[in-house]
Each structure stands twice: as structure tokens, then as C-alpha cells.
Scaffold this motif. Structure first.
Motif, PDB file in Angstrom:
ATOM      1  N   HIS A  91      -5.920   2.637   2.624  1.00  0.00           N
ATOM      2  CA  HIS A  91      -5.601   1.353   2.982  1.00  0.00           C
ATOM      3  C   HIS A  91      -4.571   0.905   3.896  1.00  0.00           C
ATOM      4  O   HIS A  91      -4.407  -0.022   4.642  1.00  0.00           O
TER       5      HIS A  91
ATOM      6  N   GLU B 257       0.625  -0.970  -0.012  1.00  0.00           N
ATOM      7  CA  GLU B 257       0.094   0.099  -0.014  1.00  0.00           C
ATOM      8  C   GLU B 257       0.752   1.193  -0.002  1.00  0.00           C
ATOM      9  O   GLU B 257       0.712   2.280  -0.757  1.00  0.00           O
TER      10      GLU B 257
ATOM     11  N   GLU C 198      -9.186  -0.888  -6.135  1.00  0.00           N
ATOM     12  CA  GLU C 198      -7.833  -1.441  -6.842  1.00  0.00           C
ATOM     13  C   GLU C 198      -8.210  -1.851  -8.504  1.00  0.00           C
ATOM     14  O   GLU C 198      -7.572  -1.484  -9.405  1.00  0.00           O
TER      15      GLU C 198
ATOM     16  N   GLU D  16      -4.783   4.787  -1.355  1.00  0.00           N
ATOM     17  CA  GLU D  16      -3.585   3.718  -0.619  1.00  0.00           C
ATOM     18  C   GLU D  16      -3.233   4.095   0.808  1.00  0.00           C
ATOM     19  O   GLU D  16      -2.991   3.161   1.301  1.00  0.00           O
TER      20      GLU D  16
HETATM   21 FE   LIG Z   1      -4.552  -0.224  -1.920  1.00  0.00          FE
END
Ligand SMILES: [Fe+2]
Ligand SMILES: [Fe+2]
Length: 253
Positions: free
Chosen positions: A123, A41, A202, A120
Motif C-alpha cells: 500500500h 501505511e 484493512e 502495508e
Molecule cells: Fe494498509
């Protein structure tokens, strides 16, 4: 879920081999799966930061962007610097990111990559919280051969560096999406829910990378996409001694 996965599966040259999934679901692999996921990530965000700095932003914009991502890097690489510091994913916004006047792709890059960076980093925080709750150490581990081998395919000179890096970005995102879907059924309920929640973003990331690659290229990219897709599939299908999130078929096990 099938609607999200269908284009991803059509883009990839093959699905995760059952032998990788069998290894990844072993309880003793959970720590390394989470540790590698956390780093993936972060690296996904770092890749987008690199692209923006090289192909869009001016000096002030670059510094602002680096200021956002640095505390997240510190979480892994320099934890001693972070006593009580808050991470602010919400601060990441395209507003105030100034671009160079000579960067033709700046507007679409900023639009798509800033959203990607934000997602990201979100995440990253989600994985980190899961790791903290489960007592999994947050520390850098050796990367798999996957991304480094793909990067070796990048041609020299622009626009080819940009086109190839964007296509590679598309494959890494698509494979990550496919792997989360492949692994989800074998994980505990919390991880299963988390992995499935990642699929949509994603899948969009891979499509954004691919659209940017076509924008960056003066010629159709189909042939190059096919070449990189074949190389990506070899890394997934061939034996790999180091087990990681993007590794090939486990060998020496
Ligand atoms: Fe991701
Ligand atoms: Fe992503």
C-alpha cells in the motif's frame, strides 16, 4: 463492499462525522490526505515489526525483518540514501524468520503479521506512486493525536501491553477501512478505485489483530475492547484542530 464493511461498522462505535468528510474532500486537502496516508501505511508496518521483534523473533530474525523495512523508512525519512535502490515487497516472507524458543505466540504472530507487513508496504508503494504522479511532496508531516492518544491507554506489564496494543491495532485498522469507504465516493476515479481496493485487506487486518488479542489474553477481552472502542470513538467525534486521516471533527477551520 457491504459484506466487507458490516463487521467493521459493528466493531466501531460510530461512523466518520460528515464534517470530517466535507473537509477531507476539499481539493486543497488532497496533498495532506495523501501525505498522511503514506505515513499511516508505513506506521502500520512498523507497528507489526515492533510486535514481532518484541514477542516472537530472535536476534537474527529481528535483524532480517528490520533489513526489509528500512529502505521503506528511508523513502520518507532519509531519501538521500536511496539513489536508485529498489524496494522489494516480494522479499518479505516468513521463511527464515527465526523465533525465540520462549515466545508462546510466535507462530500465529509471524503468520499474521508478516502478511500484514507485506500488504502495508505494498500500500505504501501504491500511495507513493500516486503522489509522485501528482507531484505531491514525499515528506514527514506532523502526526494527528489519534494513535498517540490510543497508545496512552496501554496498561503496563505483559500480557497486557501485548493485549492492548493488539486491540488498538484492530481499531486503527477498522477505522482506516471505514474512512477509505467514507471518502471514496468524493474522490477522483483513480483514488476512488484505489481506496476501495484497500477495504478488504484493512478489514482482514482488524480481524487478525482482534483474534491475536484474544489469543494473547488469559481472560475474555470484550470489556477491554469496549473501553478502547469508546476512547477511539471520542477521538473521532470530538473537535480536533489538526486535520489528518484519523483526526476528529475539524475545529478552527
Ligand atoms: Fe494498509
Ligand atoms: Fe492495514
Amino acid at each position: 463492499m457491504e459484506r466487507v464493511l458490516a463487521p467493521v461498522m459493528a466493531f466501531l462505535h460510530g461512523e466518520t462525522p460528515a464534517r470530517w468528510t466535507a473537509e477531507a474532500r476539499r481539493p486543497e486537502r488532497l496533498a495532506v490526505v495523501l501525505q498522511d496516508h503514506l505515513l499511516c501505511e508505513l506506521k502500520a508496518a512498523q507497528t507489526a515489526v515492533w510486535l514481532l521483534r518484541r514477542y516472537a523473533l530472535d536476534k537474527a530474525g529481528s535483524e532480517r525483518l528490520q533489513g526489509w523495512i528500512r529502505p521503506f523508512e528511508d523513502r520518507v525519512y532519509r531519501p538521500h540514501l536511496l539513489q536508485g535502490k529498489q524496494l522489494m515487497v516480494s522479499e518479505v516472507t516468513p521463511a527464515g524468520l527465526s523465533c525465540r524458543p520462549d515466545a508462546p505466540l510466535a507462530a500465529p504472530l509471524v503468520e499474521k503479521m508478516v502478511r500484514l507487513i507485506k500488504e502495508e508496504l505494498h500500500h505504501f508503494e501504491q500511495v507513493r506512486e500516486l503522489m509522485l504522479a501528482r507531484g505531491v511532496a514525499i515528506e514527514p508531516i506532523r502526526a494527528s493525536r489519534y494513535a498517540a492518544s490510543l497508545m496512552q491507554l496501554v496498561r503496563s506489564g505483559d500480557p497486557w501491553v501485548l493485549v492492548d496494543r493488539l486491540i488498538i491495532g484492530a481499531y486503527i485498522e477498522a477505522r482506516s477501512c471505514e474512512r477509505f469507504a467514507a471518502l471514496a465516493p468524493y474522490m477522483d476515479e483513480e483514488l476512488q478505485r484505489f481506496y476501495l481496493s484497500l477495504l478488504r485487506s484493512e478489514a482482514r487486518h482488524y480481524q487478525d489483530y482482534l483474534a491475536l488479542a484474544q489469543m494473547a489474553s488469559p481472560e475474555p477481552i470484550d470489556e477491554r475492547v469496549r473501553e478502547i472502542g469508546e476512547a477511539e470513538w471520542r477521538l473521532i467525534a470530538e473537535p480536533d484542530p489538526l486535520f489528518r486521516f484519523h483526526s476528529g471533527v475539524p475545529s478552527d477551520l
